[in-house]
Design a protein around this motif. Sequence first.
Motif, mmCIF file in Angstrom:
data_model
loop_
_atom_site.group_PDB
_atom_site.id
_atom_site.type_symbol
_atom_site.label_atom_id
_atom_site.label_comp_id
_atom_site.label_asym_id
_atom_site.label_seq_id
_atom_site.Cartn_x
_atom_site.Cartn_y
_atom_site.Cartn_z
ATOM 1 N N LEU A 35 0.834 -1.203 0.000
ATOM 2 C CA LEU A 35 0.000 0.000 0.000
ATOM 3 C C LEU A 35 0.869 1.253 0.000
ATOM 4 O O LEU A 35 0.627 2.190 -0.771
ATOM 5 C CB LEU A 35 -0.937 0.003 1.207
ATOM 6 N N ILE A 36 1.895 1.282 0.837
ATOM 7 C CA ILE A 36 2.787 2.443 0.895
ATOM 8 C C ILE A 36 3.502 2.631 -0.438
ATOM 9 O O ILE A 36 3.614 3.758 -0.942
ATOM 10 C CB ILE A 36 3.783 2.305 2.061
ATOM 11 N N LEU A 37 3.955 1.543 -1.040
ATOM 12 C CA LEU A 37 4.597 1.644 -2.358
ATOM 13 C C LEU A 37 3.634 2.212 -3.397
ATOM 14 O O LEU A 37 4.012 3.068 -4.208
ATOM 15 C CB LEU A 37 5.103 0.279 -2.818
ATOM 16 N N GLN A 38 2.383 1.761 -3.382
ATOM 17 C CA GLN A 38 1.401 2.258 -4.343
ATOM 18 C C GLN A 38 1.124 3.739 -4.131
ATOM 19 O O GLN A 38 1.030 4.511 -5.088
ATOM 20 C CB GLN A 38 0.093 1.460 -4.255
ATOM 21 N N ILE A 39 1.029 4.147 -2.872
ATOM 22 C CA ILE A 39 0.813 5.570 -2.552
ATOM 23 C C ILE A 39 1.982 6.404 -3.085
ATOM 24 O O ILE A 39 1.780 7.461 -3.699
ATOM 25 C CB ILE A 39 0.644 5.760 -1.029
ATOM 26 N N LEU A 40 3.202 5.929 -2.876
ATOM 27 C CA LEU A 40 4.379 6.657 -3.355
ATOM 28 C C LEU A 40 4.438 6.719 -4.877
ATOM 29 O O LEU A 40 4.760 7.769 -5.448
ATOM 30 C CB LEU A 40 5.656 6.035 -2.788
ATOM 31 N N TRP A 41 4.137 5.599 -5.551
ATOM 32 C CA TRP A 41 4.124 5.603 -7.020
ATOM 33 C C TRP A 41 3.046 6.551 -7.555
ATOM 34 O O TRP A 41 3.283 7.303 -8.511
ATOM 35 C CB TRP A 41 3.898 4.203 -7.579
ATOM 36 N N ASP A 42 1.863 6.529 -6.943
ATOM 37 C CA ASP A 42 0.784 7.432 -7.380
ATOM 38 C C ASP A 42 1.193 8.888 -7.207
ATOM 39 O O ASP A 42 0.950 9.729 -8.073
ATOM 40 C CB ASP A 42 -0.504 7.152 -6.608
ATOM 41 N N TRP A 43 1.831 9.196 -6.073
ATOM 42 C CA TRP A 43 2.276 10.560 -5.810
ATOM 43 C C TRP A 43 3.324 10.987 -6.837
ATOM 44 O O TRP A 43 3.273 12.101 -7.367
ATOM 45 C CB TRP A 43 2.839 10.659 -4.392
ATOM 46 N N MET A 44 4.282 10.093 -7.118
ATOM 47 C CA MET A 44 5.344 10.419 -8.071
ATOM 48 C C MET A 44 4.764 10.657 -9.464
ATOM 49 O O MET A 44 5.160 11.598 -10.165
ATOM 50 C CB MET A 44 6.384 9.296 -8.112
ATOM 51 N N GLU A 45 3.835 9.814 -9.870
ATOM 52 C CA GLU A 45 3.199 9.982 -11.180
ATOM 53 C C GLU A 45 2.443 11.308 -11.250
ATOM 54 O O GLU A 45 2.533 12.033 -12.238
ATOM 55 C CB GLU A 45 2.241 8.815 -11.423
ATOM 56 N N HIS A 46 1.720 11.638 -10.189
ATOM 57 C CA HIS A 46 0.984 12.901 -10.130
ATOM 58 C C HIS A 46 1.956 14.088 -10.221
ATOM 59 O O HIS A 46 1.718 15.041 -10.968
ATOM 60 C CB HIS A 46 0.177 12.964 -8.830
ATOM 61 N N LYS A 47 3.052 14.011 -9.481
ATOM 62 C CA LYS A 47 4.045 15.090 -9.495
ATOM 63 C C LYS A 47 4.672 15.243 -10.878
ATOM 64 O O LYS A 47 4.849 16.357 -11.356
ATOM 65 C CB LYS A 47 5.123 14.808 -8.454
ATOM 66 N N GLU A 48 5.004 14.138 -11.526
ATOM 67 C CA GLU A 48 5.597 14.204 -12.864
ATOM 68 C C GLU A 48 4.616 14.814 -13.860
ATOM 69 O O GLU A 48 5.014 15.594 -14.727
ATOM 70 C CB GLU A 48 6.039 12.819 -13.316
ATOM 71 N N ASN A 49 3.335 14.480 -13.748
ATOM 72 C CA ASN A 49 2.327 15.057 -14.633
ATOM 73 C C ASN A 49 2.182 16.557 -14.401
ATOM 74 O O ASN A 49 2.034 17.325 -15.355
ATOM 75 C CB ASN A 49 0.975 14.359 -14.447
ATOM 76 N N GLU A 50 2.237 16.977 -13.142
ATOM 77 C CA GLU A 50 2.178 18.409 -12.843
ATOM 78 C C GLU A 50 3.395 19.136 -13.408
ATOM 79 O O GLU A 50 3.276 20.232 -13.933
ATOM 80 C CB GLU A 50 2.096 18.638 -11.338
ATOM 81 N N ASP A 51 4.559 18.521 -13.288
ATOM 82 C CA ASP A 51 5.794 19.124 -13.815
ATOM 83 C C ASP A 51 5.707 19.307 -15.323
ATOM 84 O O ASP A 51 6.172 20.304 -15.870
ATOM 85 C CB ASP A 51 7.018 18.292 -13.452
ATOM 86 N N LEU A 52 5.115 18.339 -16.010
ATOM 87 C CA LEU A 52 4.949 18.451 -17.467
ATOM 88 C C LEU A 52 4.032 19.605 -17.834
ATOM 89 O O LEU A 52 4.280 20.323 -18.792
ATOM 90 C CB LEU A 52 4.403 17.152 -18.050
ATOM 91 N N LYS A 53 2.972 19.809 -17.051
ATOM 92 C CA LYS A 53 2.035 20.907 -17.309
ATOM 93 C C LYS A 53 2.724 22.250 -17.133
ATOM 94 O O LYS A 53 2.483 23.194 -17.890
ATOM 95 C CB LYS A 53 0.829 20.817 -16.378
ATOM 96 N N ILE A 54 3.598 22.363 -16.148
ATOM 97 C CA ILE A 54 4.310 23.608 -15.874
ATOM 98 C C ILE A 54 5.278 23.931 -17.012
ATOM 99 O O ILE A 54 5.438 25.095 -17.384
ATOM 100 C CB ILE A 54 5.056 23.522 -14.517
ATOM 101 N N GLU A 55 5.906 22.913 -17.585
ATOM 102 C CA GLU A 55 6.881 23.126 -18.662
ATOM 103 C C GLU A 55 6.229 23.596 -19.946
ATOM 104 O O GLU A 55 6.879 24.215 -20.776
ATOM 105 C CB GLU A 55 7.660 21.828 -18.919
ATOM 106 N N ARG A 56 4.974 23.326 -20.132
ATOM 107 C CA ARG A 56 4.307 23.705 -21.385
ATOM 108 C C ARG A 56 4.008 25.154 -21.479
ATOM 109 O O ARG A 56 4.020 26.005 -20.843
ATOM 110 C CB ARG A 56 2.991 22.924 -21.544
#
Length: 56
Positions: A35-56
């Motif tokens: 569960l903790i691993l899944q929470i961390l992966w979900d958070w990382m994916e969300h953060k990477e998607n936000e970073d991509l939006k900022i770069e555009r």
Amino acid sequence: MKKDARERFTLRLPTTLFSKLQVNGEELGVSTNALILQILWDWMEHKENEDLKIER
């Protein structure tokens, strides 16, 4: 012999948080660690998607 592609990491959690994670993991049928691993992966994916939006 293959090298394990994982790193060992100790995380100290407040007892109440750990208990809540344990209960949620049991409800989902997964271990607390999974569960903790899944929470961390979900958070990382969300953060990477936000970073991509900022770069555009």
